[in-house]
Design a protein around this motif. Structure first.
Motif, PDB file in Angstrom:
ATOM      1  N   LEU A  52     -16.903  10.414  -4.761  1.00  0.00           N
ATOM      2  CA  LEU A  52     -15.946  11.507  -4.924  1.00  0.00           C
ATOM      3  C   LEU A  52     -15.303  11.881  -3.589  1.00  0.00           C
ATOM      4  CD1 LEU A  52     -17.829  13.768  -7.494  1.00  0.00           C
ATOM      5  CD2 LEU A  52     -15.822  12.334  -7.897  1.00  0.00           C
ATOM      6  N   ARG A  53     -16.097  11.835  -2.505  1.00  0.00           N
ATOM      7  CA  ARG A  53     -15.556  12.145  -1.185  1.00  0.00           C
ATOM      8  C   ARG A  53     -14.501  11.113  -0.775  1.00  0.00           C
ATOM      9  NH1 ARG A  53     -15.663  10.559   3.608  1.00  0.00           N
ATOM     10  NH2 ARG A  53     -17.141   8.887   3.235  1.00  0.00           N
ATOM     11  N   ARG A  54     -14.803   9.824  -1.012  1.00  0.00           N
ATOM     12  CA  ARG A  54     -13.830   8.760  -0.686  1.00  0.00           C
ATOM     13  C   ARG A  54     -12.581   8.881  -1.548  1.00  0.00           C
ATOM     14  NH1 ARG A  54     -18.139   4.421  -0.934  1.00  0.00           N
ATOM     15  NH2 ARG A  54     -17.257   4.315  -2.996  1.00  0.00           N
ATOM     16  N   ARG A  55     -12.768   9.229  -2.821  1.00  0.00           N
ATOM     17  CA  ARG A  55     -11.619   9.382  -3.723  1.00  0.00           C
ATOM     18  C   ARG A  55     -10.734  10.531  -3.271  1.00  0.00           C
ATOM     19  NH1 ARG A  55     -10.164  12.120  -8.450  1.00  0.00           N
ATOM     20  NH2 ARG A  55      -8.948  10.847  -9.889  1.00  0.00           N
ATOM     21  N   ALA A  56     -11.351  11.663  -2.887  1.00  0.00           N
ATOM     22  CA  ALA A  56     -10.584  12.812  -2.398  1.00  0.00           C
ATOM     23  C   ALA A  56      -9.816  12.443  -1.132  1.00  0.00           C
ATOM     24  CB  ALA A  56     -11.514  13.989  -2.139  1.00  0.00           C
ATOM     25  N   ALA A  57     -10.456  11.703  -0.237  1.00  0.00           N
ATOM     26  CA  ALA A  57      -9.780  11.279   0.992  1.00  0.00           C
ATOM     27  C   ALA A  57      -8.602  10.360   0.654  1.00  0.00           C
ATOM     28  CB  ALA A  57     -10.766  10.572   1.918  1.00  0.00           C
ATOM     29  N   PHE A  58      -8.811   9.450  -0.297  1.00  0.00           N
ATOM     30  CA  PHE A  58      -7.727   8.542  -0.708  1.00  0.00           C
ATOM     31  C   PHE A  58      -6.554   9.337  -1.276  1.00  0.00           C
ATOM     32  CE2 PHE A  58      -5.737   6.381  -4.316  1.00  0.00           C
ATOM     33  CZ  PHE A  58      -5.114   5.340  -3.645  1.00  0.00           C
ATOM     34  N   LEU A  59      -6.841  10.308  -2.152  1.00  0.00           N
ATOM     35  CA  LEU A  59      -5.769  11.087  -2.754  1.00  0.00           C
ATOM     36  C   LEU A  59      -5.029  11.925  -1.715  1.00  0.00           C
ATOM     37  CD1 LEU A  59      -7.458  12.170  -6.094  1.00  0.00           C
ATOM     38  CD2 LEU A  59      -5.695  10.435  -5.756  1.00  0.00           C
ATOM     39  N   ARG A  60      -5.760  12.442  -0.704  1.00  0.00           N
ATOM     40  CA  ARG A  60      -5.099  13.173   0.388  1.00  0.00           C
ATOM     41  C   ARG A  60      -4.171  12.247   1.163  1.00  0.00           C
ATOM     42  NH1 ARG A  60     -10.090  15.549   1.187  1.00  0.00           N
ATOM     43  NH2 ARG A  60     -10.564  14.052   2.835  1.00  0.00           N
ATOM     44  N   ASP A  61      -4.652  11.027   1.467  1.00  0.00           N
ATOM     45  CA  ASP A  61      -3.818  10.063   2.189  1.00  0.00           C
ATOM     46  C   ASP A  61      -2.596   9.672   1.366  1.00  0.00           C
ATOM     47  OD1 ASP A  61      -5.593  10.101   4.271  1.00  0.00           O
ATOM     48  OD2 ASP A  61      -6.552   8.183   3.765  1.00  0.00           O
ATOM     49  N   LEU A  62      -2.781   9.506   0.072  1.00  0.00           N
ATOM     50  CA  LEU A  62      -1.667   9.154  -0.800  1.00  0.00           C
ATOM     51  C   LEU A  62      -0.621  10.256  -0.818  1.00  0.00           C
ATOM     52  CD1 LEU A  62      -0.570   7.079  -2.843  1.00  0.00           C
ATOM     53  CD2 LEU A  62      -1.840   8.320  -4.602  1.00  0.00           C
ATOM     54  N   ALA A  63      -1.059  11.506  -0.928  1.00  0.00           N
ATOM     55  CA  ALA A  63      -0.124  12.634  -0.916  1.00  0.00           C
ATOM     56  C   ALA A  63       0.603  12.715   0.424  1.00  0.00           C
ATOM     57  CB  ALA A  63      -0.871  13.936  -1.203  1.00  0.00           C
ATOM     58  N   GLU A  64      -0.127  12.458   1.500  1.00  0.00           N
ATOM     59  CA  GLU A  64       0.492  12.480   2.829  1.00  0.00           C
ATOM     60  C   GLU A  64       1.540  11.379   2.954  1.00  0.00           C
ATOM     61  OE1 GLU A  64      -0.878  11.825   7.463  1.00  0.00           O
ATOM     62  OE2 GLU A  64      -2.380  12.418   5.981  1.00  0.00           O
ATOM     63  N   ALA A  65       1.243  10.200   2.434  1.00  0.00           N
ATOM     64  CA  ALA A  65       2.195   9.089   2.491  1.00  0.00           C
ATOM     65  C   ALA A  65       3.444   9.401   1.670  1.00  0.00           C
ATOM     66  CB  ALA A  65       1.534   7.811   1.977  1.00  0.00           C
ATOM     67  N   ARG A  66       3.261  10.011   0.510  1.00  0.00           N
ATOM     68  CA  ARG A  66       4.426  10.380  -0.315  1.00  0.00           C
ATOM     69  C   ARG A  66       5.289  11.417   0.393  1.00  0.00           C
ATOM     70  NH1 ARG A  66       1.280  10.499  -6.048  1.00  0.00           N
ATOM     71  NH2 ARG A  66       1.619   8.325  -6.560  1.00  0.00           N
ATOM     72  N   GLU A  67       4.649  12.392   1.018  1.00  0.00           N
ATOM     73  CA  GLU A  67       5.389  13.421   1.743  1.00  0.00           C
ATOM     74  C   GLU A  67       6.148  12.803   2.916  1.00  0.00           C
ATOM     75  OE1 GLU A  67       7.040  16.929   2.960  1.00  0.00           O
ATOM     76  OE2 GLU A  67       6.053  16.454   1.059  1.00  0.00           O
ATOM     77  N   LEU A  68       5.503  11.898   3.630  1.00  0.00           N
ATOM     78  CA  LEU A  68       6.160  11.227   4.744  1.00  0.00           C
ATOM     79  C   LEU A  68       7.357  10.423   4.247  1.00  0.00           C
ATOM     80  CD1 LEU A  68       6.173  10.465   7.741  1.00  0.00           C
ATOM     81  CD2 LEU A  68       4.639   8.589   7.178  1.00  0.00           C
ATOM     82  N   ARG A  69       7.182   9.708   3.151  1.00  0.00           N
ATOM     83  CA  ARG A  69       8.284   8.921   2.586  1.00  0.00           C
ATOM     84  C   ARG A  69       9.444   9.837   2.206  1.00  0.00           C
ATOM     85  NH1 ARG A  69       6.262   6.671  -2.243  1.00  0.00           N
ATOM     86  NH2 ARG A  69       4.770   5.591  -0.941  1.00  0.00           N
ATOM     87  N   ARG A  70       9.110  11.009   1.641  1.00  0.00           N
ATOM     88  CA  ARG A  70      10.160  11.956   1.252  1.00  0.00           C
ATOM     89  C   ARG A  70      10.897  12.482   2.481  1.00  0.00           C
ATOM     90  NH1 ARG A  70      11.196  17.002   0.917  1.00  0.00           N
ATOM     91  NH2 ARG A  70       9.216  17.697   1.755  1.00  0.00           N
ATOM     92  N   ARG A  71      10.162  12.714   3.574  1.00  0.00           N
ATOM     93  CA  ARG A  71      10.801  13.213   4.791  1.00  0.00           C
ATOM     94  C   ARG A  71      11.620  12.145   5.493  1.00  0.00           C
ATOM     95  NH1 ARG A  71       6.593  14.738   8.391  1.00  0.00           N
ATOM     96  NH2 ARG A  71       5.072  14.685   6.750  1.00  0.00           N
ATOM     97  N   VAL A  72      11.191  10.876   5.381  1.00  0.00           N
ATOM     98  CA  VAL A  72      11.886   9.792   6.059  1.00  0.00           C
ATOM     99  C   VAL A  72      13.120   9.372   5.266  1.00  0.00           C
ATOM    100  CG1 VAL A  72      11.658   7.359   6.735  1.00  0.00           C
ATOM    101  CG2 VAL A  72       9.854   8.973   7.254  1.00  0.00           C
ATOM    102  N   ALA A  73      13.137   9.611   3.972  1.00  0.00           N
ATOM    103  CA  ALA A  73      14.204   9.131   3.095  1.00  0.00           C
ATOM    104  C   ALA A  73      15.445  10.013   3.019  1.00  0.00           C
ATOM    105  CB  ALA A  73      13.654   8.926   1.691  1.00  0.00           C
TER     106      ALA A  73
END
Length: 57
Positions: free
Chosen positions: A15-36
Motif C-alpha cells: 500500500l505504501r508503494r502504491r501510494a507513492a506511485f499514485l503521488r508520482d503519477l499525479a505529479e507527472a500529470r501536473e507537470l505535463r499540464r504545466r509544460v503543455a
C-alpha cells in the motif's frame, strides 16, 4: 507470492508503494499540464482565428 498468504507487513509495504506511485503519477500529470501551455495556447489562437473567419461584418 501466492495472493492470499500476505503478511500484514507485506500488505502495508504494498500500500505504501502504491501510494507513492499514485503521488508520482499525479505529479507527472501536473507537470505535463504545466509544460503543455504551448499546445493549449496554440489551440486557443487557432480557435480565435476560426471565430474571426466566420464573424459577420
Amino acid at each position: 507470492m501466492e495472493g492470499t498468504d500476505w503478511s500484514p507487513e507485506e500488505i502495508r509495504e504494498r500500500l505504501r508503494r502504491r501510494a507513492a506511485f499514485l503521488r508520482d503519477l499525479a505529479e507527472a500529470r501536473e507537470l505535463r499540464r504545466r509544460v503543455a501551455p504551448r499546445r493549449s495556447k496554440r489551440a486557443q489562437i487557432h480557435a480565435t482565428l476560426r471565430r474571426r473567419t466566420y464573424r459577420a461584418e
